[in-house]
Design an enzyme around this catalytic site. Sequence first.
Site, PDB file in Angstrom:
ATOM      1  N   THR A 144       0.422   0.116  -7.153  1.00 28.46           N
ATOM      2  CA  THR A 144      -0.027   0.056  -8.708  1.00 28.46           C
ATOM      3  C   THR A 144       0.460   1.040  -9.674  1.00 28.46           C
ATOM      4  OG1 THR A 144      -2.175  -1.195  -7.149  1.00 28.46           O
ATOM      5  CG2 THR A 144      -1.979  -0.164  -9.837  1.00 28.46           C
ATOM      6  N   TRP A 145       0.511   2.383  -9.162  1.00 28.40           N
ATOM      7  CA  TRP A 145       0.798   3.484  -9.979  1.00 28.40           C
ATOM      8  C   TRP A 145       2.918   3.497 -10.513  1.00 28.40           C
ATOM      9  CZ3 TRP A 145       5.659   6.944  -7.468  1.00 28.40           C
ATOM     10  CH2 TRP A 145       4.909   8.620  -9.066  1.00 28.40           C
ATOM     11  N   HIS A 172       7.391  -7.273  -2.526  1.00 30.21           N
ATOM     12  CA  HIS A 172       6.765  -6.811  -1.855  1.00 30.21           C
ATOM     13  C   HIS A 172       7.914  -7.107  -0.913  1.00 30.21           C
ATOM     14  CE1 HIS A 172       3.305  -4.651  -2.495  1.00 30.21           C
ATOM     15  NE2 HIS A 172       2.629  -5.350  -2.835  1.00 30.21           N
ATOM     16  N   ARG A 186       6.537   5.815   0.720  1.00 31.24           N
ATOM     17  CA  ARG A 186       5.082   6.320   1.357  1.00 31.24           C
ATOM     18  C   ARG A 186       4.986   6.934   2.758  1.00 31.24           C
ATOM     19  NH1 ARG A 186      -1.076   4.581  -0.192  1.00 31.24           N
ATOM     20  NH2 ARG A 186      -1.834   6.506   0.130  1.00 31.24           N
ATOM     21  N   LYS A 208       0.664  -1.508  -0.182  1.00 36.97           N
ATOM     22  CA  LYS A 208       0.208   0.046   0.061  1.00 36.97           C
ATOM     23  C   LYS A 208       1.457   1.327   0.124  1.00 36.97           C
ATOM     24  CE  LYS A 208      -3.250  -0.866  -0.570  1.00 36.97           C
ATOM     25  NZ  LYS A 208      -3.920  -1.547  -2.207  1.00 36.97           N
ATOM     26  N   SER A 209       1.547   0.840  -1.045  1.00 34.13           N
ATOM     27  CA  SER A 209       3.233   2.098  -0.831  1.00 34.13           C
ATOM     28  C   SER A 209       3.112   2.809  -2.547  1.00 34.13           C
ATOM     29  CB  SER A 209       4.556   1.827  -0.867  1.00 34.13           C
ATOM     30  OG  SER A 209       4.484   1.832   1.050  1.00 34.13           O
ATOM     31  N   GLY A 210       2.164   2.841  -3.113  1.00 38.66           N
ATOM     32  CA  GLY A 210       1.568   2.678  -4.552  1.00 38.66           C
ATOM     33  C   GLY A 210       2.248   2.362  -5.267  1.00 38.66           C
TER      34      GLY A 210
END
Length: 224
Positions: A101-102, A159, A181, A97-99
């Site tokens: 996908t982006w 990850h 993030r 959850k730190s970006g």
Amino acid sequence: MSFRVAFYSPVASITQDEEKARKAKMAIIIERYKEKVLALPINEIDTNLYLCKYQNFWYHHGFWLHSNANFSIEAIMASQDEFQALPTDFFLASQVKSGTTWLKSLGFAILNRAKFKIDKESCATHPLITTSPHDCVPFLESESFLNNPSYANGLIGTHIPYTSLPQSIISSDCRIVYIHRNPKDVLISFWHFMNTLREDGSSPTKIDDTFELFRKGLNPYGPF
């Protein structure tokens, strides 16, 4: 220097027979590392989180959360034993959850900008429009990658913390792009994400409870 081009892989449209074969292979991997995993410390604070501690980080074991998940500590162990990195490989690394996908979208678009033109005719069929970035850039520690490592073709997500990466990645001349993030934003994003995965209709986890677990490092690939 020449780079291999990362190609789109239609993982999202896999057949039922291929899916069964993938699950069967993953079951073999889980069985192979069963005794090793059973010897690891487990999370006893929140029994709803099926986490075990390996090399000072917390990971899921077996098939976690729901039937479609394909990440596990067993897959990480298999990648450590089997994966051989090449100097031309690119790894897109991130905490959950730190970006991610982006970062995958950017990486795929940059490496493939000559292959997939962005114009009125072709834009609608671009892989990033038709398919998840996680199918375009597979995770190293995923069932999909273990079953077909060639489809990544040099652009791979992960990850896995740096100290637990396969040794061939550390010792090779490959590139690692890491995204960081703010941990407060990671916490909120993780809380929302975990609540969307609930399939049993149970009440959402309280943010205060998630904060306490996050503070203690009890989150996948944690501590942050």
